[in-house]
Design an enzyme around this catalytic site. Structure first.
Site, PDB file in Angstrom:
ATOM      1  N   ARG A 173       0.850  -1.191   0.000  1.00  0.00           N
ATOM      2  CA  ARG A 173       0.000   0.000   0.000  1.00  0.00           C
ATOM      3  C   ARG A 173       0.890   1.246   0.000  1.00  0.00           C
ATOM      4  O   ARG A 173       1.937   1.260   0.649  1.00  0.00           O
ATOM      5  CB  ARG A 173      -0.899   0.012   1.234  1.00  0.00           C
ATOM      6  CG  ARG A 173      -1.860   1.199   1.266  1.00  0.00           C
ATOM      7  CD  ARG A 173      -2.641   1.245   2.562  1.00  0.00           C
ATOM      8  NE  ARG A 173      -3.423   2.463   2.664  1.00  0.00           N
ATOM      9  CZ  ARG A 173      -4.071   2.842   3.762  1.00  0.00           C
ATOM     10  NH1 ARG A 173      -4.046   2.074   4.847  1.00  0.00           N
ATOM     11  NH2 ARG A 173      -4.750   3.959   3.776  1.00  0.00           N
ATOM     12  N   HIS A 174       0.479   2.250  -0.736  1.00  0.00           N
ATOM     13  CA  HIS A 174       1.258   3.484  -0.816  1.00  0.00           C
ATOM     14  C   HIS A 174       1.479   4.091   0.572  1.00  0.00           C
ATOM     15  O   HIS A 174       0.743   3.812   1.526  1.00  0.00           O
ATOM     16  CB  HIS A 174       0.548   4.510  -1.702  1.00  0.00           C
ATOM     17  CG  HIS A 174      -0.774   4.974  -1.143  1.00  0.00           C
ATOM     18  ND1 HIS A 174      -0.873   5.927  -0.159  1.00  0.00           N
ATOM     19  CD2 HIS A 174      -2.047   4.604  -1.443  1.00  0.00           C
ATOM     20  CE1 HIS A 174      -2.137   6.135   0.137  1.00  0.00           C
ATOM     21  NE2 HIS A 174      -2.880   5.344  -0.626  1.00  0.00           N
ATOM     22  N   GLY A 175       2.496   4.932   0.682  1.00  0.00           N
ATOM     23  CA  GLY A 175       2.758   5.608   1.947  1.00  0.00           C
ATOM     24  C   GLY A 175       1.671   6.614   2.284  1.00  0.00           C
ATOM     25  O   GLY A 175       0.809   6.952   1.453  1.00  0.00           O
ATOM     26  N   GLU A 176       1.713   7.105   3.487  1.00  0.00           N
ATOM     27  CA  GLU A 176       0.705   8.067   3.949  1.00  0.00           C
ATOM     28  C   GLU A 176       0.715   9.310   3.057  1.00  0.00           C
ATOM     29  O   GLU A 176       1.752   9.876   2.747  1.00  0.00           O
ATOM     30  CB  GLU A 176       1.019   8.466   5.385  1.00  0.00           C
ATOM     31  CG  GLU A 176       0.045   9.479   5.960  1.00  0.00           C
ATOM     32  CD  GLU A 176       0.521  10.070   7.275  1.00  0.00           C
ATOM     33  OE1 GLU A 176      -0.073   9.771   8.317  1.00  0.00           O
ATOM     34  OE2 GLU A 176       1.518  10.826   7.244  1.00  0.00           O
ATOM     35  N   TRP A 179      -3.474  13.941   2.561  1.00  0.00           N
ATOM     36  CA  TRP A 179      -4.872  13.879   2.987  1.00  0.00           C
ATOM     37  C   TRP A 179      -5.100  12.780   4.014  1.00  0.00           C
ATOM     38  O   TRP A 179      -6.000  12.893   4.846  1.00  0.00           O
ATOM     39  CB  TRP A 179      -5.782  13.682   1.769  1.00  0.00           C
ATOM     40  CG  TRP A 179      -5.955  14.939   0.963  1.00  0.00           C
ATOM     41  CD1 TRP A 179      -5.130  16.013   0.932  1.00  0.00           C
ATOM     42  CD2 TRP A 179      -7.033  15.247   0.073  1.00  0.00           C
ATOM     43  NE1 TRP A 179      -5.604  16.972   0.080  1.00  0.00           N
ATOM     44  CE2 TRP A 179      -6.777  16.527  -0.466  1.00  0.00           C
ATOM     45  CE3 TRP A 179      -8.172  14.572  -0.330  1.00  0.00           C
ATOM     46  CZ2 TRP A 179      -7.621  17.136  -1.381  1.00  0.00           C
ATOM     47  CZ3 TRP A 179      -9.019  15.161  -1.256  1.00  0.00           C
ATOM     48  CH2 TRP A 179      -8.752  16.445  -1.767  1.00  0.00           C
ATOM     49  N   GLY A 187     -10.144   9.131  -2.093  1.00  0.00           N
ATOM     50  CA  GLY A 187     -10.683   8.540  -3.312  1.00  0.00           C
ATOM     51  C   GLY A 187      -9.804   8.788  -4.521  1.00  0.00           C
ATOM     52  O   GLY A 187      -8.599   8.522  -4.500  1.00  0.00           O
ATOM     53  N   ARG A 225       0.207   9.466  -5.372  1.00  0.00           N
ATOM     54  CA  ARG A 225       0.739   8.886  -4.149  1.00  0.00           C
ATOM     55  C   ARG A 225       1.202   7.439  -4.372  1.00  0.00           C
ATOM     56  O   ARG A 225       2.170   6.990  -3.750  1.00  0.00           O
ATOM     57  CB  ARG A 225      -0.300   8.944  -3.029  1.00  0.00           C
ATOM     58  CG  ARG A 225      -1.655   8.323  -3.347  1.00  0.00           C
ATOM     59  CD  ARG A 225      -2.672   8.726  -2.295  1.00  0.00           C
ATOM     60  NE  ARG A 225      -3.985   8.115  -2.462  1.00  0.00           N
ATOM     61  CZ  ARG A 225      -4.950   8.621  -3.218  1.00  0.00           C
ATOM     62  NH1 ARG A 225      -4.742   9.745  -3.886  1.00  0.00           N
ATOM     63  NH2 ARG A 225      -6.138   8.027  -3.296  1.00  0.00           N
ATOM     64  N   GLU A 252      -7.873   4.139  -6.160  1.00  0.00           N
ATOM     65  CA  GLU A 252      -8.621   3.970  -4.916  1.00  0.00           C
ATOM     66  C   GLU A 252     -10.126   4.019  -5.185  1.00  0.00           C
ATOM     67  O   GLU A 252     -10.580   4.448  -6.250  1.00  0.00           O
ATOM     68  CB  GLU A 252      -8.196   5.078  -3.932  1.00  0.00           C
ATOM     69  CG  GLU A 252      -8.893   5.096  -2.581  1.00  0.00           C
ATOM     70  CD  GLU A 252      -8.756   3.798  -1.806  1.00  0.00           C
ATOM     71  OE1 GLU A 252      -9.331   2.785  -2.248  1.00  0.00           O
ATOM     72  OE2 GLU A 252      -8.105   3.812  -0.743  1.00  0.00           O
ATOM     73  N   HIS A 347      -3.744   0.938  -3.459  1.00  0.00           N
ATOM     74  CA  HIS A 347      -4.465   1.575  -2.359  1.00  0.00           C
ATOM     75  C   HIS A 347      -5.169   0.517  -1.508  1.00  0.00           C
ATOM     76  O   HIS A 347      -5.302  -0.641  -1.915  1.00  0.00           O
ATOM     77  CB  HIS A 347      -5.458   2.583  -2.923  1.00  0.00           C
ATOM     78  CG  HIS A 347      -4.842   3.512  -3.928  1.00  0.00           C
ATOM     79  ND1 HIS A 347      -4.356   4.757  -3.601  1.00  0.00           N
ATOM     80  CD2 HIS A 347      -4.589   3.359  -5.255  1.00  0.00           C
ATOM     81  CE1 HIS A 347      -3.845   5.331  -4.679  1.00  0.00           C
ATOM     82  NE2 HIS A 347      -3.979   4.507  -5.689  1.00  0.00           N
ATOM     83  N   ASN A 349      -8.314  -0.172  -0.613  1.00  0.00           N
ATOM     84  CA  ASN A 349      -9.495  -0.891  -1.079  1.00  0.00           C
ATOM     85  C   ASN A 349      -9.229  -1.720  -2.325  1.00  0.00           C
ATOM     86  O   ASN A 349      -9.803  -2.802  -2.488  1.00  0.00           O
ATOM     87  CB  ASN A 349     -10.630   0.105  -1.327  1.00  0.00           C
ATOM     88  CG  ASN A 349     -11.200   0.650  -0.035  1.00  0.00           C
ATOM     89  OD1 ASN A 349     -11.608  -0.098   0.847  1.00  0.00           O
ATOM     90  ND2 ASN A 349     -11.212   1.973   0.108  1.00  0.00           N
TER      91      ASN A 349
END
Length: 877
Positions: A173-176, A179, A187, A225, A252, A347, A349
């Site tokens: 999963r991408h980093g923080e 947002w 989204g 991201r 996402e 992402h 989801n």
């Protein structure tokens, strides 16, 4: 009628059945109350996108039922066998055979429509499969005779090939994002990574390095991201050359009208229960996004290849998971079955959707699955592509309902980063220590860098030394305390002038030092370069607004922009680089960023990027794209745009080569068009066959000798490609020019696309030799400055430069070498005349006035040999 608007597109498909029903009503053939094909227009305008789809399906199914409802001859004729009219399917609205026959199409037309519909769906499917450039990777254009020759081998391969073990799937999963940090619904919005996000992705890369995982292909989304996370991760594991496919299907979940809203305040206003149902429920959708919203993706250029109906206005978790299914079935699982290791950076989801497909998790159980940031998830598969539980350790962890393995226990990274924040605030210098800003150096680079620094220090110290002072000398150096007698510059010139009078050649630079300067060639004669063709420079434009820049028009015409990578430490120290993967120096990164800003200032946009497999060219392309905010663009990476292979000269300084082999041989190797340097050994680390990146090569023939040697050495069959051990300038161009002509031109330029090419000096020489018709004996004299965009105008067939607003003559700022006149020829318009827009004069008005007066006087005197005739003064100096 097909329109660009999604409303118009759906409306056109719904209005036709309405018009049909209206026509039948006017002819008194079918009452409105029995015709479901008539649909009021008011709901079309007022309803949401999902309701539009329901209406469309309703109208379509009604028409199909009216054609296909009959099953027997009696029913088709409209009779029940007794003589009474049998009502046909009342939903169709037709009561008699006559009414029905007016609507039923002929069998031939039905077949034509079915065939056409199949063609359209097939084309759409092909376009969708290749929306990230993935299918294009397998399309190799071969002539008929090559296909015939390959057929027996292809059949034999299919018959005797052994099915490989499935590859490993790595989910990250991408980093923080920014947002994520402030708890905002994201989204399809496109915020960048936060500072913590950078650290999380670097940590994920280090976990992969620790585990020894190798990667063959990468998939990610079109959101910044995820793309930046991919770049950071590949840089950290030193595999930035890998193919990366960016698909909207991995975006996402679309949060609809919630996009951009604060999660906490939204829950307070609408209620925690409702917001949680939108976030956690499998099939609940948030309110749809309006087409007029600033967050609607339809206005973003990265989705211009999608039909507006494909861009969701809102999605449930199930919708998001369904969107990821095609890319899993058609691409990711195929790569795994071929034995390749696949990295997916996406992402929360979309990764949950992949996990649901892989582990066949139920609708209720999937809501318990979480995907944290910064921790890779590893999947292994058996021969039937069923997930198997990987062997773990005390450092790893697994989650319920999942076969995947976390490379680290969730929560540890979060706690470590929180502790790190405290250290950064309390320990001086901790932040700079942990940052990955240092460029790695070889021992030779480190030594030469220190030598250059010492010389610079000596030059600085000279200004504080009295030149008249006598040095103290105790005679220990062997001259009994006498001053060292040096050859003065006057003596060099005196000797040189005598040589010239005797017919010999004289170069004061070489005569003074007796060796080659770091970045210069050995010249046989001291020539003065006269630039008679000024480059066409485009002034800074002003039309439409670009944020942060001002008023700039966006360029839409096909164009080719060529950029040589920024400086490396090898470039600064005068080392032969070739295929050695030297990274950009800090100055090189600045040059690349300035190039991106200059292109942005002039309103450039691109549709595709081509670059080599060398990290210095890759990073230059990445930095330029980052400045242009187009990281989502497809990047085509090819070894054919690599620098020239310098053989055994790789890594050696130019002074070292000139001293060992002589200046004449040095010049022949470096500037000779057909002369190859000494080849590198098959066992050398500088041989590309020993670099893991070149195992991905498929467009070059097998080397029998290398294959036999490596098979005996490894005691198992090993097929090795025929990689170059040394190249002349001609060899380099023989692979570069065909790639441009056979791939870049038909696949991009001929389709009107705007192309960015980031490569190395000799590969760019090949491109410019082809584009500008530069002779072979002159191309070796062309110099390509680092980080300077060269604009090749496809229409006017000329190379242009961009005005940077400094007012300086680029011919004085940059060194283009002795062949600059061949590069900057006058631009021609469509009629073959001089392009008036290319009249950019760098001489002062007074100089131009003097030049034109001289031209007029020469014309009056009948002198036709003037070097600047009036008819050709445009664009010259």
């Amino acid at each position: 009628v097909e329109t660009a608007s999604p409303i118009g597109r759906n409306a056109s498909r719904i209005i036709f059945p309405q018009l049909l029903g209206l026509l039948l009503a006017v002819l008194n053939l079918s009452p409105f109350e029995h015709c479901d094909a008539f649909i009021p227009l008011t709901p079309l305008i007022a309803s949401s996108r999902d309701h539009h789809r329901d209406l469309l399906l309703s109208a379509t199914s009604t028409s199909r039922r009216s054609i296909l409802h009959a099953s027997s001859d009696n029913e088709v004729n409209g009779y029940d066998g007794v003589g009474d009219i049998m009502p046909l399917n009342r939903q169709s609205g037709y009561m008699t055979e006559g009414e029905y026959s007016r609507f039923v199409l002929s069998e031939k037309r039905k077949l034509r429509m079915k065939k056409r519909r199949k063609q359209i769906m097939g084309q759409k499917q092909d376009e969708d499969e290749d929306e990230d450039g993935y299918q294009g990777m397998f399309k190799k254009k071969r002539s008929l005779w090559k296909k015939v020759l390959r057929l027996p081998f292809k059949i034999g391969y299919e018959v005797f090939r052994i099915t490989p073990e499935p590859g490993t799937l790595i989910l990250v999963r991408h980093g923080e994002s920014e947002w994520n940090a402030n708890k905002t619904f994201t989204g399809w919005a496109d915020p960048d990574l936060s500072e913590r996000g950078y650290r999380e992705v670097e940590h994920a890369a280090r976990l992969l390095l620790e585990g020894g995982y190798d990667i063959d292909v990468v998939f990610t989304s079109r959101l910044k991201r995820a793309i930046r996370s991919t770049w950071i991760l590949l840089q950290e594991i030193n595999q930035s050359f890998l193919p990366v496919f960016k698909s909207w299907r991995l975006n996402e979940r679309m949060y609809g009208a919630l996009t951009g809203l604060c999660k906490k305040s939204t829950a307070e206003q609408l209620g925690m229960e409702m917001v949680q149902s939108w976030r956690g429920s499998l099939r609940s959708r948030p309110p749809p996004l309006s087409w007029t919203s600033e967050h609607w993706p339809g206005r973003d250029r990265k989705y211009s290849d999608l039909d507006p109906s494909e861009i969701p206005l809102t999605e449930s978790l199930q919708d998001c998971m369904d969107r990821t299914t095609p890319i899993w079935e058609e691409k990711i699982s195929y790569e795994l079955r071929m034995g390749r290791n696949v990295l997916v950076v996406a992402h929360a989801n979309t990764l949950r959707g992949l996990v649901k497909l892989i582990d066949d998790i139920g609708d209720e159980e999937i809501q318990e699955i979480a995907v944290p940031t910064g921790i890779p998830i590893i999947y292994k598969f058996d021969k039937n592509m069923k997930p198997t539980k990987p062997s773990g350790s005390t450092k790893t962890a697994s989650q319920i309902h999942m076969s995947g393995l976390f490379l680290e226990k969730p929560g540890l990274l979060k706690d470590a980063l929180a502790k790190e924040d405290q250290w950064m605030n309390n320990v001086p210098g901790y932040n700079t220590t942990m940052k990955r800003d240092k460029t790695p150096m070889t021992p030779l680079e480190r030594s030469l860098t220190k030598l250059r620094a010492e010389r610079e220090l000596g030059e600085w110290a000279v200004q504080f030394v009295d030149p008249e002072a006598v040095d103290e000398d105790d005679g220990s150096d062997g001259n009994m305390g006498k001053p060292i007698a040096l050859v003065t510059e006057d003596e060099v010139w005196e000797k040189g002038m005598q040589d010239l009078q005797e017919g010999a050649q004289f170069d004061p630079d070489v005569g003074k030092l007796g060796q080659v300067a770091e970045n210069e060639d050995v010249s046989d004669t001291a020539q003065t370069i006269f630039i008679t063709n000024n480059p066409c420079m485009k002034p800074i434009p002003s039309a439409s607004l670009v944020p942060g820049i001002g008023s700039v028009p966006i360029r839409k015409d096909a164009v080719v922009v060529i950029i040589r990578h920024g400086k490396t430490e090898h470039n600064k120290l005068g080392l032969f680089t070739g295929w050695e993967d030297a990274p950009l120096a800090p100055e090189g990164k600045v040059e690349a960023r300035e190039a991106g800003r200059l292109l942005k200032m002039h309103g450039f946009e691109f549709d595709v990027v081509y670059t080599s497999w060398l990290s210095r060219a890759l990073e230059t392309a990445w930095i330029v794209m980052d400045e242009l905010d187009c990281l989502w663009l497809p990047i085509i990476k090819t070894w054919r745009l690599n620098e020239r292979m310098y053989g055994s000269l790789t890594g050696k300084s130019k002074q070292m080569v000139a001293q060992r082999y002589g200046e004449a041989q040095f010049k022949a190797w470096r500037r000779g068009y057909t002369v190859r340097p000494p080849p590198v050994s098959s066992f050398s680390l500088d041989y590309p066959g020993n670099d893991s990146r070149y195992k991905h090569l498929t467009d070059i023939r097998i080397s029998l000798s290398e294959s036999l040697m490596r098979t005996f050495d490894g005691k198992e069959l090993s097929l090795h490609r025929k990689l170059p051990k040394a190249e002349s300038l001609k060899d380099c161009m023989d692979r570069t020019i065909p790639f441009f002509s056979n791939q870049i031109v038909p696949e991009a330029i001929n389709k009107g696309q705007r192309v960015l090419i980031s490569s190395s000096e000799n590969a760019i020489r090949g491109l410019l030799m082809h584009l500008c018709d530069i002779p072979e004996d002159k191309i070796v004299e062309l110099e390509i400055p680092n980080g300077l965009p060269l604009i090749f105008d496809v229409k006017s067939k000329c190379v242009k430069l961009l005005d940077d607003g400094s007012g300086e003559d680029p011919m004085k700022v940059y060194n283009f070498g002795k062949a600059a006149n061949y590069l900057f020829r006058p631009c021609l318009d469509e009629d073959g005349g001089i392009d008036e827009e290319c009249d950019i004069r760098h001489m002062t008005p007074r100089m131009w006035e003097t030049l034109e007066n001289n031209s007029q006087s020469n014309e009056q005197e009948g002198n036709k040999d003037t070097p600047f005739p009036r008819s050709s003064t445009k664009g010259t100096t």
